[in-house]
Design an enzyme around this catalytic site. Sequence first.
Site, mmCIF file in Angstrom:
data_model
loop_
_atom_site.group_PDB
_atom_site.id
_atom_site.type_symbol
_atom_site.label_atom_id
_atom_site.label_comp_id
_atom_site.label_asym_id
_atom_site.label_seq_id
_atom_site.Cartn_x
_atom_site.Cartn_y
_atom_site.Cartn_z
ATOM 1 N N LYS A 233 0.841 -1.209 0.000
ATOM 2 C CA LYS A 233 0.000 0.000 0.000
ATOM 3 C C LYS A 233 0.874 1.257 0.000
ATOM 4 O O LYS A 233 2.079 1.178 0.260
ATOM 5 C CB LYS A 233 -0.905 -0.021 1.228
ATOM 6 C CG LYS A 233 -0.139 -0.037 2.553
ATOM 7 C CD LYS A 233 -1.049 -0.317 3.735
ATOM 8 C CE LYS A 233 -0.229 -0.409 5.015
ATOM 9 N NZ LYS A 233 -1.042 -0.814 6.169
ATOM 10 N N TYR B 47 15.853 30.625 6.092
ATOM 11 C CA TYR B 47 14.680 31.286 6.680
ATOM 12 C C TYR B 47 14.784 31.374 8.194
ATOM 13 O O TYR B 47 15.185 30.411 8.849
ATOM 14 C CB TYR B 47 13.410 30.507 6.346
ATOM 15 C CG TYR B 47 12.964 30.591 4.919
ATOM 16 C CD1 TYR B 47 12.756 31.809 4.287
ATOM 17 C CD2 TYR B 47 12.730 29.423 4.188
ATOM 18 C CE1 TYR B 47 12.333 31.865 2.961
ATOM 19 C CE2 TYR B 47 12.299 29.468 2.875
ATOM 20 C CZ TYR B 47 12.108 30.698 2.268
ATOM 21 O OH TYR B 47 11.686 30.754 0.974
HETATM 22 C C1 PLP Z 1 -0.203 -1.801 6.854
HETATM 23 C C2 PLP Z 1 -0.805 -3.044 7.329
HETATM 24 C C3 PLP Z 1 -0.027 -4.211 7.489
HETATM 25 C C4 PLP Z 1 1.465 -4.226 7.354
HETATM 26 O O1 PLP Z 1 2.058 -3.703 8.525
HETATM 27 P P1 PLP Z 1 3.640 -3.674 8.727
HETATM 28 O O2 PLP Z 1 3.821 -3.304 10.131
HETATM 29 O O3 PLP Z 1 4.148 -2.662 7.767
HETATM 30 O O4 PLP Z 1 4.158 -5.032 8.401
HETATM 31 C C5 PLP Z 1 -0.690 -5.393 7.807
HETATM 32 N N1 PLP Z 1 -2.018 -5.413 7.984
HETATM 33 C C6 PLP Z 1 -2.785 -4.303 7.866
HETATM 34 C C7 PLP Z 1 -4.237 -4.378 8.094
HETATM 35 C C8 PLP Z 1 -2.200 -3.089 7.553
HETATM 36 O O5 PLP Z 1 -2.968 -1.991 7.470
#
Ligand code: PLP
Length: 370
Positions: free
Chosen positions: A34, A256
Amino acid sequence: MRPSWVEVDLDAIRTNVAGFVAFVAPAELWAVVKADGYGHGDVPVAMAAAESGASGLCVALVEEGIRLREAGLDLPILLLSEPDPEDAAEVLAWRLTPTVYRHATLEVLRAAGEVVTGIAIKVDTGMHRVGATSDQVVELARRAVQLGVAVDSVWTHFAVAETDDPFTEEQTRRFDQTCRAIEAAGVAGFKRHLSNTAGTLLHPGSRGDLVRVGLGLFGLLPSPPCGELIEVIPAMRVVSHVSYLQRLPAGSRPSYGRRRPLTAESTVATVPIGYADGVPRLLSNRNGEVLIGGRRFPLAGTVTMDQILVDVGDADVVVGDEVVLLGTQGGGEIPADEWAEKTDTISYEIVCGIGPRLPRRYVGGEVGRA
Ligand SMILES: *Cc1c(COP(=O)(O)O)cnc(C)c1O
């Protein structure tokens, strides 16, 4: 072209994926890609994962899943949240596996067409983000079967897998109980999954039939104890180059706000990368450093939108020298965890925050040969 980019090492990702695949066997490894593969580029990462033994892919959004299918990826793709009702037909057309926790969503999916891929039912065991209660989940599974919709999997998500063993064990216990209740209601043949990276490493009893690993595949780990269980290689380098040099007298206050004076006459290097690219502005006064020639140099003044300034002292630095903001250079390394500690966040937010304005360059072999 601006000499700033993100270098992603696909061999590192392949090695990390293969390491997790071996670590969790006989459970399956599903790669969580994702948010553009946590900033690394979702399609190349997914291809590297597919080549290295991942059995499935997980994404947050329908459009993320579609992009993977359009690139030719054929592994099962799980949507980690319920799709919007108006996306139901697309979800089915692209063979994405929707997560479901509301009856209305199940009915919409059923009405949208033949649900070929089945669904994944999400039970909330204590994270309290999304998911149905145990009782609702049993009803949902029963209704799915009535409608002729296959329940591919039942799953939950940990809230504190990296820090709190008793709560994680309690979530696992509630999950097991829910799965037994679903089976008692006459629904069988579904896969079970609970674990993210931390759960996978720290709670071997919670692996179920598959694990959903994101962070670890990119060579980052959610807590120090995880590092004792598996070795991973960080895949991301954030690279830029010196674009301008000035010799400034002691007392000059670059950037800045004119916040900080140089304590001695010094050479200040300008580097064309800034907070619009994901370099946290907070690093300005939290001892942010960069690597040039394998050596660490401190930021001189405030991070700006498109450029940073670096105090290189009397070092022999020339325009065009490579500057590494994150990752390795020579013998030096600035890990994402260092930025995270300095800016009170987690490495997840650091790598996801590396912006789309920086092109991604892939090293470590082409993808898609397999
Ligand atoms: C993002 C996510 C994961 C992966 O988590 P990590 O800690 O990056 O391994 C797994 N399950 C769900 C539901 C997630 O949202």
